[in-house]
Design a protein around this motif. Structure first.
Motif, PDB file in Angstrom:
ATOM      1  N   ARG A  48       1.882 -29.395 -39.234  1.00 50.67           N
ATOM      2  CA  ARG A  48       2.291 -30.494 -38.612  1.00 50.67           C
ATOM      3  C   ARG A  48       2.069 -31.742 -39.347  1.00 50.67           C
ATOM      4  O   ARG A  48       2.789 -32.399 -39.323  1.00 50.67           O
ATOM      5  N   LEU A  49       0.716 -31.783 -39.956  1.00 44.00           N
ATOM      6  CA  LEU A  49       0.342 -33.050 -40.943  1.00 44.00           C
ATOM      7  C   LEU A  49       1.323 -33.038 -42.043  1.00 44.00           C
ATOM      8  O   LEU A  49       1.766 -34.118 -42.550  1.00 44.00           O
ATOM      9  N   HIS A  50       1.813 -31.876 -42.581  1.00 44.01           N
ATOM     10  CA  HIS A  50       2.743 -32.105 -43.633  1.00 44.01           C
ATOM     11  C   HIS A  50       4.185 -32.403 -43.135  1.00 44.01           C
ATOM     12  O   HIS A  50       4.759 -33.161 -43.928  1.00 44.01           O
ATOM     13  N   ASP A  51       4.596 -32.032 -41.954  1.00 44.66           N
ATOM     14  CA  ASP A  51       5.777 -32.633 -41.572  1.00 44.66           C
ATOM     15  C   ASP A  51       5.497 -34.113 -41.161  1.00 44.66           C
ATOM     16  O   ASP A  51       6.641 -34.791 -41.663  1.00 44.66           O
ATOM     17  N   LYS A  52       4.596 -34.564 -40.861  1.00 48.04           N
ATOM     18  CA  LYS A  52       4.295 -35.958 -40.583  1.00 48.04           C
ATOM     19  C   LYS A  52       4.359 -36.872 -41.913  1.00 48.04           C
ATOM     20  O   LYS A  52       4.905 -37.916 -42.022  1.00 48.04           O
ATOM     21  N   LEU A  56       6.956 -39.554 -43.207  1.00 47.44           N
ATOM     22  CA  LEU A  56       6.513 -40.842 -43.314  1.00 47.44           C
ATOM     23  C   LEU A  56       7.167 -41.183 -44.766  1.00 47.44           C
ATOM     24  O   LEU A  56       7.688 -42.345 -44.984  1.00 47.44           O
ATOM     25  N   ILE A  57       6.914 -40.417 -45.713  1.00 49.23           N
ATOM     26  CA  ILE A  57       7.611 -40.827 -47.133  1.00 49.23           C
ATOM     27  C   ILE A  57       9.159 -40.847 -47.109  1.00 49.23           C
ATOM     28  O   ILE A  57       9.528 -41.723 -47.391  1.00 49.23           O
ATOM     29  N   GLU A  58       9.612 -39.903 -46.262  1.00 51.93           N
ATOM     30  CA  GLU A  58      11.318 -40.007 -46.110  1.00 51.93           C
ATOM     31  C   GLU A  58      11.611 -41.545 -45.498  1.00 51.93           C
ATOM     32  O   GLU A  58      12.407 -42.232 -46.016  1.00 51.93           O
ATOM     33  N   ALA A  69      11.327 -34.887 -54.138  1.00 53.30           N
ATOM     34  CA  ALA A  69      10.488 -33.640 -54.455  1.00 53.30           C
ATOM     35  C   ALA A  69       9.441 -33.828 -53.476  1.00 53.30           C
ATOM     36  O   ALA A  69       9.061 -32.535 -53.020  1.00 53.30           O
ATOM     37  N   GLU A  70       8.734 -34.819 -53.000  1.00 56.37           N
ATOM     38  CA  GLU A  70       7.474 -35.028 -52.304  1.00 56.37           C
ATOM     39  C   GLU A  70       7.910 -34.655 -50.927  1.00 56.37           C
ATOM     40  O   GLU A  70       7.151 -33.916 -50.246  1.00 56.37           O
ATOM     41  N   VAL A  71       9.008 -35.232 -50.495  1.00 58.13           N
ATOM     42  CA  VAL A  71       9.364 -34.824 -49.107  1.00 58.13           C
ATOM     43  C   VAL A  71       9.761 -33.391 -49.038  1.00 58.13           C
ATOM     44  O   VAL A  71       9.333 -32.634 -48.099  1.00 58.13           O
ATOM     45  N   TRP A  92      16.074 -30.794 -47.652  1.00 59.96           N
ATOM     46  CA  TRP A  92      15.136 -31.468 -48.723  1.00 59.96           C
ATOM     47  C   TRP A  92      15.196 -30.723 -49.990  1.00 59.96           C
ATOM     48  O   TRP A  92      14.934 -31.252 -51.106  1.00 59.96           O
ATOM     49  N   LEU A  93      14.698 -29.176 -49.583  1.00 57.44           N
ATOM     50  CA  LEU A  93      14.776 -28.606 -50.779  1.00 57.44           C
ATOM     51  C   LEU A  93      15.932 -28.476 -51.900  1.00 57.44           C
ATOM     52  O   LEU A  93      15.897 -28.601 -53.017  1.00 57.44           O
TER      53      LEU A  93
END
Length: 186
Positions: A48-52, A56-58, A69-71, A92-93
């Protein structure tokens, strides 16, 4: 509280010295800090934190090619949360893989296309472009036998689904390779 926005968590971590702000992103100040935080979280909470973080980066840098690449990485980690998350990870990938190929980072593109496939049902139409991308990266890496196998998979899936534009696009993988790399050597 756990319901606070990602911005609040980022600012708290920044104030605590766990992360630092870089040009256009944040990073843990040390691998031990990252590992400690990761070790304290359940797998679901980490996803969930990775999703957030990805969202946020997006939101902040979505159109920045260097953010793709980060997203993608964050979306990939969050993919097991559900179908919508897996679809977001594939999107995104695929963007990151396409960008890596355009930047002549073919080994990275190959790895990213593999991650797209890991988030896709084997015979789903969404897997055909990933097999096509994988084939293109393999051609550029001179791995023609594997490229032909990946291309065959892309063509088989696209033809079975009646996606003729994708079939035509996939057939161009070998013609775009140049005269020196379409033959198997060795």
């Amino acid at each position: 509280t756990p319901q606070q926005s990602p911005d609040v968590w980022m600012m708290l971590a920044l104030a605590a010295g766990l992360i630092e702000e870089r040009e256009s992103s944040f990073a843990f100040v040390h691998a031990l800090a990252r590992d400690t935080v990761h070790g304290e979280l359940s797998a679901a909470r980490r996803m969930r934190l990775h999703d957030k973080a990805g969202r946020l980066i997006e939101a902040r840098r979505g159109e920045d090619p260097d953010a793709v690449a980060e997203v993608a990485r964050h979306a990939h980690v969050a993919a097991p949360l559900g179908r919508e998350h897996a679809a977001r990870a594939r999107t995104w990938l695929a963007r990151a893989a396409t960008l890596a190929g355009a930047r002549h980072a073919h080994a990275e593109a190959l790895e990213l296309w593999g991650l797209v496939l890991a988030n896709t049902a084997p015979d789903a139409i969404e897997s055909a472009p990933a097999h096509r991308g994988r084939a293109a990266a393999l051609v550029r890496l001179g791995r023609m036998v594997e490229a032909n196998d990946a291309l065959d998979q892309a063509l088989e899936i696209a033809a079975a689904q009646g996606d003729w534009p994708l079939v035509a696009d996939a057939t161009r993988v070998l013609t775009n390779a140049g005269p020196w790399s379409w033959r198997e050597h060795g």
